[in-house]
Design an enzyme around this catalytic site. Sequence first.
Site, PDB file in Angstrom:
ATOM      1  CG  ASP A 100      -1.009  -0.609  -2.674  1.00 55.30           C
ATOM      2  OD1 ASP A 100      -0.958   0.659  -2.249  1.00 55.30           O
ATOM      3  OD2 ASP A 100      -0.603  -1.342  -1.839  1.00 55.30           O
TER       4      ASP A 100
ATOM      5  CD  GLU B 113      -0.695   4.724  -2.659  1.00 53.56           C
ATOM      6  OE1 GLU B 113      -1.156   5.403  -1.651  1.00 53.56           O
ATOM      7  OE2 GLU B 113      -0.109   3.767  -2.608  1.00 53.56           O
TER       8      GLU B 113
ATOM      9  CG  ASP C 220      -0.670  -4.857   0.118  1.00 50.92           C
ATOM     10  OD1 ASP C 220      -0.338  -3.962   0.640  1.00 50.92           O
ATOM     11  OD2 ASP C 220       0.200  -5.952  -0.111  1.00 50.92           O
TER      12      ASP C 220
END
Length: 398
Positions: free
Chosen positions: A189, A274, A355
Amino acid sequence: MGTAHVKRAFKYRFHPTDAQAAELSRTFGCVRKVYNLALAARTQAWTRQERVNYNQTSAMLTAWKKTEELAYLNEVSSVPLQQALRHLQTAFTHFFGKRARYPRFKSRKKSRKSAEYTTSAFRFQDGRLILAKMARPLDIVWSRPLPEGASPSTVTVSQDAAGRWYVSLLVEDPTVQPLPATDTAVGVDVGLDHLLTLSTGEKAANPRHERRDRARLAKSQRQLARKARGEGANRRKARQKVAGIYARITDRRRDNLHKLTTRLVRENQTIVIEDLTVRNMVKNGKLARAISDAAWADFRSLLEYKAQWYGREVIAVDRWFPSSRLCSTCGILRDKMPLHVRTWTCDCGTTHDRDVNAAKNILAVGLTASVCGAGVRPQRSTPGGRPAMKQKPLRREP
């Protein structure tokens, strides 16, 4: 993967003599001129609904050299000029394939100064590189060795805005070997408080290189703004000083990203990230500077090509997947999760670091999509298109 066919560019600084610097500067100017002339010709043909290809622009170049106005094009090596036409052809290929915007004209002040030489335009032997139209080899700083027995297929010479000279040698690197397979996978992340947060709980600090040099940069920019506009020596020196600070920031940022991506690829077989659209995120005026300094797009680019080199897999999950709002323990999805909330407690009693929880969810949905055959490594040839990825959150038993 055929490791013997991995092509790799090795970039070095060099210090040209005055004669070499003058020759290369002339070459840069001629390359820019030929590129712009060819682009103008192809654009005019496009308005007439005609197509012009590389062979036609090459014939145009021959004709241009015979004119009195452009006779100076004969003074430099013809190979970089032909390569400029090939690069323009590649740019149009990407445009027609909807992978890029329409090619733009090169600017004398803003565009990158570079020239590409193929094997017919240079001699490389025993660490000595001699370019066409030059009598002496370049004074290269060999900061790292080339692969043993490597022979460059192309040589690219460039000068950055800070006035530094570089030469890039493209060679086949047989030392690139797939790493031993492992069963480890990690979710990543990206963020601003911490540059990376892994599903293992580890966090990588965000160095904020631009912020550290912001005061020096602002001072240099003020000094540049006070210089009279034009081509004066004082303004040129001030402009190079500003460019030098930017170069320092970029070098440090890229060095840190190289270290992080190399470590991730060495330690993990599968890396899940992502699929962020950074170009849209930087439109946020409050966060644009911080997002640009984090260089998330560069991180992904480095990670992907290194994974391809070393036999690893990178999976990108859909950018709309609610990784922060989903409990990685029970699968409950919260309605809201403001940015200022860094820790939260789920109804199941689990307290999450925002996170770390997001990284765990990214890993879980990425592995699920990979097993199910959904969107792994979404194609970038369709800008804005969403990858095939399961939108239903992954639920786990508490």
